[in-house]
Motif scaffolding. Structure first.
Motif, short mmCIF file in Angstrom:
data_model
loop_
_atom_site.label_atom_id
_atom_site.label_comp_id
_atom_site.label_asym_id
_atom_site.label_seq_id
_atom_site.Cartn_x
_atom_site.Cartn_y
_atom_site.Cartn_z
N ALA A 16 -4.29 -5.35 2.88
CA ALA A 16 -3.69 -5.30 4.21
C ALA A 16 -2.60 -6.36 4.40
CB ALA A 16 -4.77 -5.47 5.27
N LYS A 52 -3.04 -1.71 7.34
CA LYS A 52 -3.84 -0.50 7.16
C LYS A 52 -3.07 0.73 7.62
CE LYS A 52 -8.35 -2.63 7.72
NZ LYS A 52 -9.60 -2.67 8.48
N PRO A 57 -7.94 4.15 7.00
CA PRO A 57 -8.07 2.68 7.06
C PRO A 57 -8.42 2.02 5.73
CG PRO A 57 -9.36 3.74 8.79
CD PRO A 57 -8.85 4.82 7.90
N LYS A 58 -8.75 2.83 4.70
CA LYS A 58 -9.04 2.26 3.38
C LYS A 58 -7.78 2.13 2.54
CE LYS A 58 -13.72 4.00 3.42
NZ LYS A 58 -14.57 5.11 3.08
N TYR A 60 -3.52 0.99 2.40
CA TYR A 60 -2.60 0.04 3.00
C TYR A 60 -1.17 0.42 2.65
CZ TYR A 60 -7.04 -2.38 2.87
OH TYR A 60 -8.37 -2.70 2.99
#
Length: 120
Positions: A16, A52, A57-58, A60
């Protein structure tokens, strides 16, 4: 500028926060694109986001946003500048969105064959 578009250049990241190289890449890409788009009278760099992905959200990404007036010419210019400057051209996705529209970005170029979807 008559009709405007948003253009985004997206690089995948491993974290991130991004690495030191990711930050260097962001600065160089923004610098080179600002010069090229301004000189060609096609638009300007409007900023970036790093972190993200909204859709997953996993994952980037680094997104660099530009405001442009000619979609085709701007995409060709961006691709040429990143390739000629060796700024990780083989990892990018480019997408556009007409200014003022509330719709998803449309993928215009992907480093991977077969990729058809784009999200921030």
């Amino acid at each position: 500028m008559s009709e405007k578009f948003w253009l985004v250049v997206q690089y995948p990241l491993k974290s991130a926060a991004g690495s030191q190289r990711d930050h260097w890449l962001r600065d160089k890409v923004m610098e080179y694109l600002e010069i090229a788009l301004t000189d060609a009278n096609l638009g300007y760099v409007d900023g970036f986001d790093l972190g993200k992905c909204i859709s997953d959200p996993k994952k980037y990404a680094l997104n660099i946003f530009c405001v442009i007036t000619d979609e085709e010419q701007s995409i060709a210019l961006v691709k040429r500048i990143l390739r000629d400057s060796r700024l990780d051209y083989t990892r990018i996705k480019i997408a556009t969105l007409p200014d003022g529209k509330e719709e998803p970005y449309t993928l215009k170029y992907s480093y991977k064959k077969g990729v058809t979807k784009f999200s921030l």
